[in-house]
Design a protein around this motif. Structure first.
Motif, PDB file in Angstrom:
ATOM      1  N   SER A 283       4.713  -5.356  -5.090  1.00 52.28           N
ATOM      2  CA  SER A 283       3.357  -4.803  -5.047  1.00 52.28           C
ATOM      3  C   SER A 283       2.447  -5.508  -6.050  1.00 52.28           C
ATOM      4  O   SER A 283       2.909  -6.022  -7.076  1.00 52.28           O
ATOM      5  CB  SER A 283       3.375  -3.306  -5.375  1.00 52.28           C
ATOM      6  OG  SER A 283       4.148  -2.579  -4.445  1.00 52.28           O
ATOM      7  N   LEU A 284       1.182  -5.505  -5.732  1.00 52.90           N
ATOM      8  CA  LEU A 284       0.135  -5.971  -6.629  1.00 52.90           C
ATOM      9  C   LEU A 284      -1.092  -5.096  -6.415  1.00 52.90           C
ATOM     10  O   LEU A 284      -1.297  -4.583  -5.310  1.00 52.90           O
ATOM     11  CB  LEU A 284      -0.243  -7.423  -6.349  1.00 52.90           C
ATOM     12  CG  LEU A 284       0.646  -8.541  -6.859  1.00 52.90           C
ATOM     13  CD1 LEU A 284       0.138  -9.882  -6.340  1.00 52.90           C
ATOM     14  CD2 LEU A 284       0.719  -8.542  -8.369  1.00 52.90           C
ATOM     15  N   ARG A 285      -1.916  -4.967  -7.444  1.00 47.74           N
ATOM     16  CA  ARG A 285      -3.206  -4.296  -7.293  1.00 47.74           C
ATOM     17  C   ARG A 285      -4.308  -5.246  -7.725  1.00 47.74           C
ATOM     18  O   ARG A 285      -4.327  -5.693  -8.879  1.00 47.74           O
ATOM     19  CB  ARG A 285      -3.286  -3.010  -8.096  1.00 47.74           C
ATOM     20  CG  ARG A 285      -4.559  -2.221  -7.777  1.00 47.74           C
ATOM     21  CD  ARG A 285      -4.640  -0.889  -8.480  1.00 47.74           C
ATOM     22  NE  ARG A 285      -5.124  -1.001  -9.844  1.00 47.74           N
ATOM     23  CZ  ARG A 285      -5.730  -0.026 -10.514  1.00 47.74           C
ATOM     24  NH1 ARG A 285      -5.933   1.141  -9.919  1.00 47.74           N
ATOM     25  NH2 ARG A 285      -6.108  -0.204 -11.764  1.00 47.74           N
TER      26      ARG A 285
ATOM     27  N   ARG B  19     -19.647   3.172   1.085  1.00 49.59           N
ATOM     28  CA  ARG B  19     -20.206   3.382  -0.255  1.00 49.59           C
ATOM     29  C   ARG B  19     -19.574   4.573  -0.974  1.00 49.59           C
ATOM     30  O   ARG B  19     -19.267   4.499  -2.155  1.00 49.59           O
ATOM     31  CB  ARG B  19     -21.719   3.590  -0.164  1.00 49.59           C
ATOM     32  CG  ARG B  19     -22.503   2.370   0.253  1.00 49.59           C
ATOM     33  CD  ARG B  19     -23.988   2.667   0.238  1.00 49.59           C
ATOM     34  NE  ARG B  19     -24.795   1.521   0.631  1.00 49.59           N
ATOM     35  CZ  ARG B  19     -25.119   1.243   1.884  1.00 49.59           C
ATOM     36  NH1 ARG B  19     -24.716   2.031   2.867  1.00 49.59           N
ATOM     37  NH2 ARG B  19     -25.862   0.183   2.158  1.00 49.59           N
ATOM     38  N   SER B  20     -19.392   5.646  -0.262  1.00 50.18           N
ATOM     39  CA  SER B  20     -18.855   6.867  -0.888  1.00 50.18           C
ATOM     40  C   SER B  20     -17.343   6.833  -1.027  1.00 50.18           C
ATOM     41  O   SER B  20     -16.762   7.650  -1.744  1.00 50.18           O
ATOM     42  CB  SER B  20     -19.241   8.083  -0.053  1.00 50.18           C
ATOM     43  OG  SER B  20     -18.581   8.044   1.200  1.00 50.18           O
ATOM     44  N   GLY B  21     -16.711   5.896  -0.335  1.00 52.70           N
ATOM     45  CA  GLY B  21     -15.254   5.849  -0.319  1.00 52.70           C
ATOM     46  C   GLY B  21     -14.626   6.746   0.718  1.00 52.70           C
ATOM     47  O   GLY B  21     -13.397   6.834   0.803  1.00 52.70           O
TER      48      GLY B  21
ATOM     49  N   SER C  49      -9.704   1.153  -2.274  1.00 50.70           N
ATOM     50  CA  SER C  49     -10.328   2.303  -2.911  1.00 50.70           C
ATOM     51  C   SER C  49     -11.439   1.812  -3.823  1.00 50.70           C
ATOM     52  O   SER C  49     -11.563   0.611  -4.073  1.00 50.70           O
ATOM     53  CB  SER C  49      -9.286   3.118  -3.697  1.00 50.70           C
ATOM     54  OG  SER C  49      -8.731   2.339  -4.744  1.00 50.70           O
ATOM     55  N   ARG C  50     -12.227   2.747  -4.306  1.00 49.48           N
ATOM     56  CA  ARG C  50     -13.312   2.353  -5.203  1.00 49.48           C
ATOM     57  C   ARG C  50     -13.541   3.443  -6.242  1.00 49.48           C
ATOM     58  O   ARG C  50     -13.326   4.623  -5.971  1.00 49.48           O
ATOM     59  CB  ARG C  50     -14.583   2.069  -4.416  1.00 49.48           C
ATOM     60  CG  ARG C  50     -15.196   3.254  -3.710  1.00 49.48           C
ATOM     61  CD  ARG C  50     -16.274   2.799  -2.719  1.00 49.48           C
ATOM     62  NE  ARG C  50     -17.359   2.100  -3.373  1.00 49.48           N
ATOM     63  CZ  ARG C  50     -18.216   1.298  -2.726  1.00 49.48           C
ATOM     64  NH1 ARG C  50     -18.087   1.089  -1.433  1.00 49.48           N
ATOM     65  NH2 ARG C  50     -19.196   0.709  -3.383  1.00 49.48           N
ATOM     66  N   ASP C  51     -13.995   3.013  -7.408  1.00 50.63           N
ATOM     67  CA  ASP C  51     -14.413   3.917  -8.469  1.00 50.63           C
ATOM     68  C   ASP C  51     -15.833   3.508  -8.822  1.00 50.63           C
ATOM     69  O   ASP C  51     -16.043   2.570  -9.604  1.00 50.63           O
ATOM     70  CB  ASP C  51     -13.476   3.802  -9.665  1.00 50.63           C
ATOM     71  CG  ASP C  51     -13.775   4.836 -10.743  1.00 50.63           C
ATOM     72  OD1 ASP C  51     -14.913   5.327 -10.800  1.00 50.63           O
ATOM     73  OD2 ASP C  51     -12.882   5.130 -11.534  1.00 50.63           O
ATOM     74  N   ASN C  52     -16.791   4.195  -8.241  1.00 51.99           N
ATOM     75  CA  ASN C  52     -18.189   3.801  -8.447  1.00 51.99           C
ATOM     76  C   ASN C  52     -18.628   3.991  -9.890  1.00 51.99           C
ATOM     77  O   ASN C  52     -19.505   3.271 -10.375  1.00 51.99           O
ATOM     78  CB  ASN C  52     -19.091   4.590  -7.504  1.00 51.99           C
ATOM     79  CG  ASN C  52     -18.964   4.122  -6.061  1.00 51.99           C
ATOM     80  OD1 ASN C  52     -18.585   2.984  -5.801  1.00 51.99           O
ATOM     81  ND2 ASN C  52     -19.261   5.009  -5.111  1.00 51.99           N
ATOM     82  N   ALA C  53     -18.017   4.935 -10.580  1.00 60.32           N
ATOM     83  CA  ALA C  53     -18.362   5.139 -11.991  1.00 60.32           C
ATOM     84  C   ALA C  53     -17.960   3.934 -12.834  1.00 60.32           C
ATOM     85  O   ALA C  53     -18.594   3.642 -13.855  1.00 60.32           O
ATOM     86  CB  ALA C  53     -17.685   6.400 -12.509  1.00 60.32           C
TER      87      ALA C  53
ATOM     88  N   LEU D 157      -7.707  -3.075  -4.420  1.00 57.17           N
ATOM     89  CA  LEU D 157      -6.875  -3.279  -3.235  1.00 57.17           C
ATOM     90  C   LEU D 157      -5.420  -3.169  -3.687  1.00 57.17           C
ATOM     91  O   LEU D 157      -4.914  -4.068  -4.364  1.00 57.17           O
ATOM     92  CB  LEU D 157      -7.130  -4.632  -2.582  1.00 57.17           C
ATOM     93  CG  LEU D 157      -6.374  -4.865  -1.270  1.00 57.17           C
ATOM     94  CD1 LEU D 157      -6.906  -3.926  -0.176  1.00 57.17           C
ATOM     95  CD2 LEU D 157      -6.492  -6.318  -0.814  1.00 57.17           C
ATOM     96  N   GLN D 158      -4.799  -2.059  -3.362  1.00 55.71           N
ATOM     97  CA  GLN D 158      -3.389  -1.858  -3.664  1.00 55.71           C
ATOM     98  C   GLN D 158      -2.576  -2.447  -2.526  1.00 55.71           C
ATOM     99  O   GLN D 158      -2.748  -2.052  -1.371  1.00 55.71           O
ATOM    100  CB  GLN D 158      -3.084  -0.369  -3.810  1.00 55.71           C
ATOM    101  CG  GLN D 158      -1.621  -0.060  -4.057  1.00 55.71           C
ATOM    102  CD  GLN D 158      -1.129  -0.560  -5.402  1.00 55.71           C
ATOM    103  OE1 GLN D 158      -1.819  -0.409  -6.411  1.00 55.71           O
ATOM    104  NE2 GLN D 158       0.055  -1.163  -5.422  1.00 55.71           N
ATOM    105  N   MET D 159      -1.695  -3.376  -2.855  1.00 58.43           N
ATOM    106  CA  MET D 159      -0.916  -4.081  -1.852  1.00 58.43           C
ATOM    107  C   MET D 159       0.561  -3.787  -2.080  1.00 58.43           C
ATOM    108  O   MET D 159       1.110  -4.149  -3.127  1.00 58.43           O
ATOM    109  CB  MET D 159      -1.184  -5.581  -1.919  1.00 58.43           C
ATOM    110  CG  MET D 159      -2.664  -5.935  -1.819  1.00 58.43           C
ATOM    111  SD  MET D 159      -2.959  -7.712  -1.738  1.00 58.43           S
ATOM    112  CE  MET D 159      -2.395  -8.201  -3.363  1.00 58.43           C
TER     113      MET D 159
END
Length: 124
Positions: free
Chosen positions: A16-18, A52-54, A70-74, A80-82
């Motif tokens: 795995s990689l992120r 935009r909102s995820g 996934s996203r963390d807008n903050a 990208l979790q692989m």
């Protein structure tokens, strides 16, 4: 907006990689985000995208069930979790931002800004 992708590396098959994509000079929450990849001698191809909102995500068939966007807008960051990586996942991975959502989210020309790419190598 400037995009900086990181997190690539060398991993064995099944590992795995992120990947992370950090944005600067703009607010990430304003953009529809995508990940693409390009293997040697091949065209750049769509991997995953997120609204935009995820709330909604999109995946290429080749990565569905193995990769998660996934996203963390903050934090102005997209991930990208692989998991369950395969040698055929070897490529340079790019993050990209689009000012607008389009049904053609898988098309390269729908995106306005691109990161510099991060190399992912999966050994067999």
């Amino acid at each position: 907006v400037q995009l900086q992708a990181c997190g690539g590396g060398l991993v064995q098959a099944g590992g795995s990689l992120r990947l992370s994509c950090a944005a600067s000079g703009g607010t990430l929450s304003s953009y529809f985000m995508g990940w693409f990849r390009q293997a040697p001698g091949k065209e750049r191809e769509f991997v995953a995208a997120i609204r935009r909102s995820g709330s909604t995500t999109y995946y290429a068939d080749s990565v569905k069930g193995r990769f998660t966007i996934s996203r963390d807008n903050a934090k102005n960051t997209v991930y990208l979790q692989m998991n369950s990586l395969k040698p055929e996942d070897t490529a340079v991975y790019y993050c990209a931002a689009s000012r607008y959502y389009s049904n053609s989210y898988y098309a390269i020309d729908q995106y306005d800004y691109w990161g510099q790419g991060t190399q992912v190598t999966v050994s067999s």
